[in-house]
Design an enzyme around this catalytic site. Structure first.
Site, mmCIF file in Angstrom:
data_model
loop_
_atom_site.group_PDB
_atom_site.id
_atom_site.type_symbol
_atom_site.label_atom_id
_atom_site.label_comp_id
_atom_site.label_asym_id
_atom_site.label_seq_id
_atom_site.Cartn_x
_atom_site.Cartn_y
_atom_site.Cartn_z
ATOM 1 N N GLY A 208 0.838 -1.214 0.000
ATOM 2 C CA GLY A 208 0.000 0.000 0.000
ATOM 3 C C GLY A 208 0.856 1.239 0.000
ATOM 4 N N ASN A 209 0.256 2.381 0.256
ATOM 5 C CA ASN A 209 1.032 3.626 0.387
ATOM 6 C C ASN A 209 0.382 4.533 1.439
ATOM 7 O OD1 ASN A 209 -0.873 5.511 -0.981
ATOM 8 N ND2 ASN A 209 -0.460 4.162 -2.732
#
Ligand code: C5P
Length: 404
Positions: A208-209
């Site tokens: 993810g980020n």
């Protein structure tokens, strides 16, 4: 004809040396075709005669809820108005409104008003900077009232600093912009995507980020406030919009986001793609949780679909596509290339290395780039204000498209 034409305005005048400027404001509003009723506090009458205001507004001025056995219906006044503007708003009147006191016609009408209320403060700089005033101002804002900026300069006391009443022309423009933007996206449908995407590795892990979706949510809220029908395609763990008129479609991966955005885009006039879509995803998602049996683990990654590019490909004449570019180096060139490659009508460039910009912050510092090489640079500002600037730019593009 401007957006102020035919609007019913209550002008509240409180006791400041700047009260004479309220007469100028009244003339400007009357010239725009507003119907104005004036309320003066008792101390305002020490500065300007009510006769000035009654003559200019063609209507008697009110000060008390009852006088000489006559009752002025503050509830009726409060319901009548499209807007109430208190200019000048003294520290004392601001405090009375913040506390909900109803000691005269101005404050009783303020409490009865269902319309938006605008305060244009005027006071000496120490009064303006006093914690009590600051708290009263934030209270009024938290109740949904609008506070106009004070001017900076020479004050009646001879001191120099913030506290001057905004110029009448500025107050008139503020009101005019308020009415203009209320419905300027009526009958327009907007797709916004926001937040990160999560690309599954196995049933419990993902790539993810740090995106929180704040920028995209602010954009969705801005357009919704201006009358648009907004669909927000939102990645996981993002902030949620407060406005329940916005249709929120929750997605997890880039593939989900693409599918949902393509479906929505068909019936959409404008797409604003603010999501931080993952660029790579695991080539395979393990069916079971991967065990930590080995010292090393390699993941094969493959490209995710490019949502903006896919939308750019199917974009029809008249549809508008706005993208974002988060760049840490050579921002302008990279952003321009992306804008052309993905058939965007505008790209919003930001650099997470600028103080206060990028993921998680409540502020952002952006540049708008357009295919005709025009650029607009902005200072660091709240994400809400960036969303306002984006809406203004989109509004301009829609107007230009309608001309061609
Ligand atoms: O990742 P990149 O810098 O190319 O992103 C530029 C624009 O493209 C952004 O508006 C982003 O939301 C969009 N994008 C996308 N799908 C991707 C990557 C980026 O829609 N896979």
């Amino acid at each position: 004809m401007t957006s102020l034409h035919g609007k019913k305005i209550i002008l509240g005048v409180s006791g400041s040396i700047a009260a004479y400027k309220a007469a100028v404001l009244l003339r400007l509003l009357m010239k725009e075709g507003c119907e104005v009723r004036v309320i003066m506090t008792h101390s305002a009458k020490d500065f300007v005669s009510p006769l000035t205001f009654s003559t200019l507004s063609h209507h008697p001025v009110a000060s008390d809820v009852h006088q000489d056995e006559e009752w002025t219906n503050h509830v009726e006044w409060g319901l009548w108005a499209d807007a109430m503007v208190i200019a000048p708003a003294t520290a004392h009147t601001i405090a009375r409104c913040a506390c909900g006191l109803a000691s005269d016609m101005l404050t009783a009408t303020y409490l009865s008003a269902r319309c938006p209320v605008f305060f244009a403060p005027a006071m000496d700089l120490d009064m303006w900077q006093h914690p009590s005033t600051k708290e009263n101002i934030s209270k009024l804002q938290s109740y949904g009232n609008f506070i106009l900026d004070v001017g900076n300069g020479e004050l009646a006391s001879g001191l120099i600093g913030p506290g001057r009443l905004a110029e009448p022309e500025e107050i008139k423009d503020f009101l005019s912009d308020f009415f203009r933007i209320q419905q300027d996206f009526k009958d327009t449908s907007i797709l916004v995507n926001a937040g990160p995407t999560y690309e599954a590795i196995d049933p419990v892990r993902y790539i993810g980020n740090h995106s929180t979706g704040k920028m995209g949510v602010a954009i969705a809220e801005e357009f919704s406030n201006r009358g648009a029908e907004v669909t927000l395609v939102l990645g996981p763990e993002s902030v949620l919009p407060k406005d329940d008129r916005i249709t929120v479609l929750h997605v997890t991966s880039a593939d989900d986001m693409l599918e949902t955005c393509l479906q929505v885009f068909e019936k959409t006039d404008v797409a604003i793609l603010a999501a931080a879509v993952a660029d790579y995803k695991p080539a395979q998602i393990a069916n079971e949780k991967i065990k930590k049996d080995n010292q090393k683990l390699s993941l094969e990654l493959v490209r995710t679909p490019d949502i903006a590019a896919s939308i750019g490909k199917i974009k029809k004449a008249g549809q508008i596509l706005v993208g974002f570019a988060l760049e840490t180096n050579n921002g302008r060139e990279h952003a321009l290339q992306k804008m052309v490659k993905k058939h965007m009508d505008m790209i919003v460039l930001n650099n997470p290395r600028d103080a206060g910009a990028g993921f998680g912050h409540d502020t952002n510092k952006v540049t708008f780039l357009f295919p005709n090489n025009k650029e607009q640079h902005f200072e660091l500002k709240s994400k809400q204000k960036v969303a306002f600037d984006i809406a203004e730019a989109v509004h301009k593009m829609i107007k230009e498209n309608a001309k061609n």
